[in-house]
Design a protein around this motif. Structure first.
Motif, PDB file in Angstrom:
ATOM      1  N   ALA A   1       5.670  -4.281 -11.749  1.00  0.00           N
ATOM      2  CA  ALA A   1       6.223  -5.978 -12.058  1.00  0.00           C
ATOM      3  C   ALA A   1       7.425  -6.170 -11.413  1.00  0.00           C
ATOM      4  O   ALA A   1       7.453  -6.939 -10.725  1.00  0.00           O
ATOM      5  CB  ALA A   1       6.096  -6.161 -13.467  1.00  0.00           C
ATOM      6  N   GLY A   2       9.101  -5.821 -11.603  1.00  0.00           N
ATOM      7  CA  GLY A   2      10.102  -5.834 -10.746  1.00  0.00           C
ATOM      8  C   GLY A   2       9.954  -5.473  -9.179  1.00  0.00           C
ATOM      9  O   GLY A   2      10.077  -6.289  -8.617  1.00  0.00           O
ATOM     10  N   GLY A   3       9.545  -4.854  -9.358  1.00  0.00           N
ATOM     11  CA  GLY A   3       9.258  -4.408  -7.584  1.00  0.00           C
ATOM     12  C   GLY A   3       8.875  -5.306  -6.520  1.00  0.00           C
ATOM     13  O   GLY A   3       8.999  -6.386  -5.783  1.00  0.00           O
ATOM     14  N   LEU A   4       7.387  -5.466  -6.778  1.00  0.00           N
ATOM     15  CA  LEU A   4       6.688  -6.845  -6.599  1.00  0.00           C
ATOM     16  C   LEU A   4       7.336  -7.627  -6.294  1.00  0.00           C
ATOM     17  O   LEU A   4       7.062  -8.243  -5.979  1.00  0.00           O
ATOM     18  CB  LEU A   4       5.226  -6.339  -6.967  1.00  0.00           C
ATOM     19  CG  LEU A   4       4.508  -6.841  -5.942  1.00  0.00           C
ATOM     20  CD1 LEU A   4       4.326  -6.847  -4.079  1.00  0.00           C
ATOM     21  CD2 LEU A   4       2.592  -7.131  -7.074  1.00  0.00           C
ATOM     22  N   SER A   5       7.871  -8.642  -7.698  1.00  0.00           N
ATOM     23  CA  SER A   5       8.606  -9.707  -7.506  1.00  0.00           C
ATOM     24  C   SER A   5       9.212  -9.517  -6.816  1.00  0.00           C
ATOM     25  O   SER A   5       9.392 -10.660  -6.262  1.00  0.00           O
ATOM     26  CB  SER A   5       8.859  -9.470  -9.090  1.00  0.00           C
ATOM     27  OG  SER A   5       7.520  -9.756 -10.258  1.00  0.00           O
ATOM     28  N   ALA A   6      10.248  -8.406  -6.786  1.00  0.00           N
ATOM     29  CA  ALA A   6      11.500  -8.432  -5.463  1.00  0.00           C
ATOM     30  C   ALA A   6      11.255  -9.286  -4.115  1.00  0.00           C
ATOM     31  O   ALA A   6      11.430  -9.315  -3.520  1.00  0.00           O
ATOM     32  CB  ALA A   6      12.199  -7.219  -5.851  1.00  0.00           C
ATOM     33  N   ALA A   7       9.687  -7.922  -4.372  1.00  0.00           N
ATOM     34  CA  ALA A   7      10.185  -7.582  -2.448  1.00  0.00           C
ATOM     35  C   ALA A   7       8.797  -9.362  -2.072  1.00  0.00           C
ATOM     36  O   ALA A   7       9.154  -9.653  -1.087  1.00  0.00           O
ATOM     37  CB  ALA A   7       8.450  -6.693  -2.624  1.00  0.00           C
ATOM     38  N   SER A   8       8.573  -9.704  -3.157  1.00  0.00           N
ATOM     39  CA  SER A   8       8.205 -11.277  -2.418  1.00  0.00           C
ATOM     40  C   SER A   8       8.524 -12.510  -2.615  1.00  0.00           C
ATOM     41  O   SER A   8       8.659 -12.904  -1.404  1.00  0.00           O
ATOM     42  CB  SER A   8       6.596 -11.844  -3.600  1.00  0.00           C
ATOM     43  OG  SER A   8       5.156 -10.482  -4.203  1.00  0.00           O
ATOM     44  N   GLN A   9       9.705 -11.646  -3.425  1.00  0.00           N
ATOM     45  CA  GLN A   9      10.764 -12.884  -3.169  1.00  0.00           C
ATOM     46  C   GLN A   9      11.183 -13.435  -2.239  1.00  0.00           C
ATOM     47  O   GLN A   9      12.193 -13.857  -1.432  1.00  0.00           O
ATOM     48  CB  GLN A   9      12.053 -12.593  -4.943  1.00  0.00           C
ATOM     49  CG  GLN A   9      12.383 -14.110  -4.787  1.00  0.00           C
ATOM     50  CD  GLN A   9      11.920 -15.252  -4.682  1.00  0.00           C
ATOM     51  OE1 GLN A   9      11.075 -15.518  -5.031  1.00  0.00           O
ATOM     52  NE2 GLN A   9      12.765 -16.514  -4.522  1.00  0.00           N
ATOM     53  N   ILE A  10      11.297 -12.165  -2.119  1.00  0.00           N
ATOM     54  CA  ILE A  10      12.702 -11.892  -0.245  1.00  0.00           C
ATOM     55  C   ILE A  10      11.843 -11.897   0.604  1.00  0.00           C
ATOM     56  O   ILE A  10      11.992 -13.164   1.708  1.00  0.00           O
ATOM     57  CB  ILE A  10      12.882 -10.100  -0.473  1.00  0.00           C
ATOM     58  CG1 ILE A  10      13.602  -9.878  -1.581  1.00  0.00           C
ATOM     59  CG2 ILE A  10      13.737 -10.191   0.956  1.00  0.00           C
ATOM     60  CD1 ILE A  10      13.818  -8.574  -1.309  1.00  0.00           C
TER      61      ILE A  10
ATOM     62  N   PRO B   1       7.187 -10.127 -18.850  1.00  0.00           N
ATOM     63  CA  PRO B   1       8.098 -11.148 -17.920  1.00  0.00           C
ATOM     64  C   PRO B   1       9.516 -11.565 -17.682  1.00  0.00           C
ATOM     65  O   PRO B   1       9.784 -11.272 -17.034  1.00  0.00           O
ATOM     66  CB  PRO B   1       7.826 -12.236 -19.893  1.00  0.00           C
ATOM     67  CG  PRO B   1       6.616 -11.174 -20.328  1.00  0.00           C
ATOM     68  CD  PRO B   1       6.694 -10.050 -19.993  1.00  0.00           C
ATOM     69  N   VAL B   2      10.286  -9.468 -18.304  1.00  0.00           N
ATOM     70  CA  VAL B   2      11.439  -9.404 -18.119  1.00  0.00           C
ATOM     71  C   VAL B   2      11.547  -9.092 -16.536  1.00  0.00           C
ATOM     72  O   VAL B   2      12.551  -8.787 -16.424  1.00  0.00           O
ATOM     73  CB  VAL B   2      12.251  -9.330 -19.605  1.00  0.00           C
ATOM     74  CG1 VAL B   2      13.725  -8.434 -19.134  1.00  0.00           C
ATOM     75  CG2 VAL B   2      12.012  -9.564 -20.714  1.00  0.00           C
ATOM     76  N   ALA B   3      10.514  -7.776 -16.329  1.00  0.00           N
ATOM     77  CA  ALA B   3      10.432  -7.534 -15.279  1.00  0.00           C
ATOM     78  C   ALA B   3      10.694  -7.895 -14.303  1.00  0.00           C
ATOM     79  O   ALA B   3      10.925  -7.689 -13.550  1.00  0.00           O
ATOM     80  CB  ALA B   3       9.429  -5.880 -15.630  1.00  0.00           C
ATOM     81  N   ASN B   4       9.693  -9.165 -14.872  1.00  0.00           N
ATOM     82  CA  ASN B   4       8.884  -9.950 -13.366  1.00  0.00           C
ATOM     83  C   ASN B   4      10.052 -10.919 -13.319  1.00  0.00           C
ATOM     84  O   ASN B   4      11.059 -11.231 -11.874  1.00  0.00           O
ATOM     85  CB  ASN B   4       7.860 -10.768 -13.769  1.00  0.00           C
ATOM     86  CG  ASN B   4       6.762 -10.096 -13.786  1.00  0.00           C
ATOM     87  OD1 ASN B   4       6.050 -10.307 -12.464  1.00  0.00           O
ATOM     88  ND2 ASN B   4       5.592 -10.094 -14.871  1.00  0.00           N
ATOM     89  N   LYS B   5      10.973 -11.755 -13.795  1.00  0.00           N
ATOM     90  CA  LYS B   5      12.540 -12.085 -13.955  1.00  0.00           C
ATOM     91  C   LYS B   5      13.261 -11.314 -13.328  1.00  0.00           C
ATOM     92  O   LYS B   5      13.976 -12.080 -12.162  1.00  0.00           O
ATOM     93  CB  LYS B   5      12.545 -13.414 -15.277  1.00  0.00           C
ATOM     94  CG  LYS B   5      11.871 -14.689 -16.044  1.00  0.00           C
ATOM     95  CD  LYS B   5      12.053 -14.246 -17.273  1.00  0.00           C
ATOM     96  CE  LYS B   5      11.428 -15.598 -17.859  1.00  0.00           C
ATOM     97  NZ  LYS B   5      11.574 -15.499 -19.522  1.00  0.00           N
ATOM     98  N   GLN B   6      13.592 -10.415 -13.907  1.00  0.00           N
ATOM     99  CA  GLN B   6      14.660  -9.774 -12.853  1.00  0.00           C
ATOM    100  C   GLN B   6      14.372  -9.103 -11.628  1.00  0.00           C
ATOM    101  O   GLN B   6      15.471  -9.525 -10.519  1.00  0.00           O
ATOM    102  CB  GLN B   6      14.932  -8.319 -13.883  1.00  0.00           C
ATOM    103  CG  GLN B   6      15.765  -8.287 -15.355  1.00  0.00           C
ATOM    104  CD  GLN B   6      16.046  -7.361 -15.478  1.00  0.00           C
ATOM    105  OE1 GLN B   6      15.764  -6.429 -15.232  1.00  0.00           O
ATOM    106  NE2 GLN B   6      17.067  -7.394 -16.774  1.00  0.00           N
ATOM    107  N   GLY B   7      12.981  -9.211 -11.516  1.00  0.00           N
ATOM    108  CA  GLY B   7      12.156  -8.559  -9.770  1.00  0.00           C
ATOM    109  C   GLY B   7      13.086 -10.024  -8.659  1.00  0.00           C
ATOM    110  O   GLY B   7      13.248 -10.094  -7.846  1.00  0.00           O
ATOM    111  N   ARG B   8      12.241 -10.851  -9.317  1.00  0.00           N
ATOM    112  CA  ARG B   8      12.200 -12.314  -8.722  1.00  0.00           C
ATOM    113  C   ARG B   8      14.438 -12.530  -8.154  1.00  0.00           C
ATOM    114  O   ARG B   8      14.380 -13.023  -7.367  1.00  0.00           O
ATOM    115  CB  ARG B   8      11.965 -12.944  -9.470  1.00  0.00           C
ATOM    116  CG  ARG B   8      11.541 -14.534  -8.784  1.00  0.00           C
ATOM    117  CD  ARG B   8      10.864 -15.932  -9.383  1.00  0.00           C
ATOM    118  NE  ARG B   8      10.877 -17.184  -8.754  1.00  0.00           N
ATOM    119  CZ  ARG B   8      10.072 -18.070  -8.940  1.00  0.00           C
ATOM    120  NH1 ARG B   8       8.967 -17.447 -10.127  1.00  0.00           N
ATOM    121  NH2 ARG B   8      10.927 -19.039  -7.976  1.00  0.00           N
TER     122      ARG B   8
END
Length: 444
Positions: A10-19, A297-304
């Protein structure tokens, strides 16, 4: 700019996608040690029921979409084994090619998630013991259930996961037996909520033992202080721990519950290193400090947010925190919470009041149920501090109204004045929230 992300759920893919969304030309490498791309872990218990639905149905995105659609260099079975913050390098083992290499980074996102708390007892390395954390765990449990058809399952721990698993197994005609070390289930919930869950356990005839120590496993027999139990399946879910060993070994600072310590921009003490998701701390608005509540949800928000702050380093955004909102299903009950709980309020020395009310969920219309609402509020001011619910029908979405009220720092007086919708298929003329708020107004 090159960003390496350790952990691709969750967090990792959200971060990657946002970048990549902010900068299509940015180089983003995701190192995921498992063989699965990002997936919806909360759906794992329910996938067990459907023999012909593969666990891959839980993938958030296909590997092709991640790699070709989003342009992310997403590497499965690539395990980060060391971080060198001085050189800004990650040592990686490629398990497919059986080789080791180093990957340099400008920025690093540490998003390794958490791991199940172990039960280091004799016999608990048996293949029939599952910790039910990853998709591989789900595959193993599913094969065991459908191939061997166990008559009984021992569930060690009575938290969200095992209550959901108990529901699923019961409906698959597998008898669940729950053993819990603590004297009661769901310690973060009010007694009035726990009572309704215990009533459902009794109604379904599920064998439940609290205050029990597990001593070991011999063959198919699990030995406990409440007696011996024979089962073809054992699921251990006694909590989780943030997966921080790699970060700590690199000199990273840990914080609440041993999670990665982060500031409000999700930066760590290591230069250029951010952290997100179930391995990191989570800022709780009402507490005014970091805590640890690992949820999707927290992991996705933080990753993003971590990805956004890497892409916009001159205009970073703060993580404004969480209000501890959560919900889960247990048979026909929904159990949900938001805001602070009684234990936290006592620890803070808050002078608070509590009410609970039982109400129907609909008007004169078939198919409804009943629900119990608990409100916690500050004495004198009526400030809403927290709320919990349990019941049938539409519960989680009513809880979301309370989550908004907590976020906006509303009082129970204001809650009682909300103009909530009414129609018999959806609510009685006095919505359960309004009834609860009016009871709280009298108790302020």
């Amino acid at each position: 700019m090159k960003t390496v992300i350790i952990g691709g759920v969750a967090g990792g893919l959200s971060a990657a996608s946002q970048i990549k969304r902010a900068d299509r030309d940015a180089e983003v490498i995701v190192l995921e040690k498992s063989g699965d791309p990002s997936y919806a872990a909360c759906g794992m218990p329910y996938n067990l029921f459907f023999k012909d639905t593969p666990v891959e149905a839980l993938y958030a995105l296909s590997l092709d979409t991640i790699r070709n659609g989003r342009g992310i260099d997403y590497r499965l079975r690539h395990e980060a084994v060391a971080i060198d913050p001085r050189r800004q390098e990650v040592t990686v083992v490629d398990h497919e090619q059986n080789r080791e290499y180093r990957e340099r980074y400008d920025f690093l996102v540490y998003a390794t998630g958490n791991r199940p708390a172990p039960l280091p007892l004799p016999g608990f390395d048996d293949p029939a013991v599952c910790y039910f954390k990853t998709l591989d765990d789900t595959r193993r449990v599913k094969r065991l259930i459908h191939d061997q058809a166990p008559a009984c399952a021992i569930l060690v721990g009575a938290g969200y996961t095992n209550l959901e698993v108990a529901d699923v197994l019961y409906n698959m005609k597998i008898r669940p037996v729950i053993v819990e070390k603590a004297p009661a289930i769901l310690p973060a919930f009010a007694a009035e909520i726990r009572d309704k869950v215990m009533e459902k356990i009794a109604e379904k005839g599920i064998e439940f033992h609290a205050g029990v120590d597990v001593q070991g496993k011999e063959g198919a027999t699990v030995r406990t202080t409440a007696g011996d139990f024979d089962a073809g399946l054992v699921v251990v879910a006694i909590g989780v721990k943030p997966n921080t060993g790699l970060f700590a070994a690199a000199g990273g600072e840990l914080g609440a519950a041993g999670a990665v310590k982060v500031d409000q921009f999700l930066q760590t003490n290591l230069p250029g290193v951010f952290a997100a998701g179930d391995c990191a701390e989570h800022y709780v608005r009402q507490l005014g400090r970091n805590s640890y509540m690992p949820l999707g949800p927290v992991a996705n928000k933080q990753g993003r947010l971590a990805g956004n702050n890497i892409a916009h380093r001159d205009a970073m955004t703060m993580f404004h925190g969480i209000d501890q909102t959560a919900a889960f299903k247990f048979f026909d009950l929904t159990i949900a919470t938001t805001g602070l709980n009684e234990r936290q309020l006592r620890e803070m020395g808050t002078d608070f009041g509590k009410i609970h009310v039982d109400t129907p969920t609909r008007g004169s219309f078939p198919g409804g149920g009943t629900m119990r609402t608990v409100l916690l509020f500050e004495k004198g001011t009526g400030l809403l501090l927290g709320g919990q619910m349990v019941g049938q029908d539409v519960v989680a979405k009513r809880l979301d109204v309370l989550a908004v009220a907590v976020y906006k720092q509303m009082t129970v007086f204001e809650l009682a004045e909300l103009d909530l919708s009414y129609a018999p298929p959806y609510a009685p003329v006095w919505d359960p929230l309004l009834i609860a708020a009016n009871q709280a107004v009298k108790a302020v």
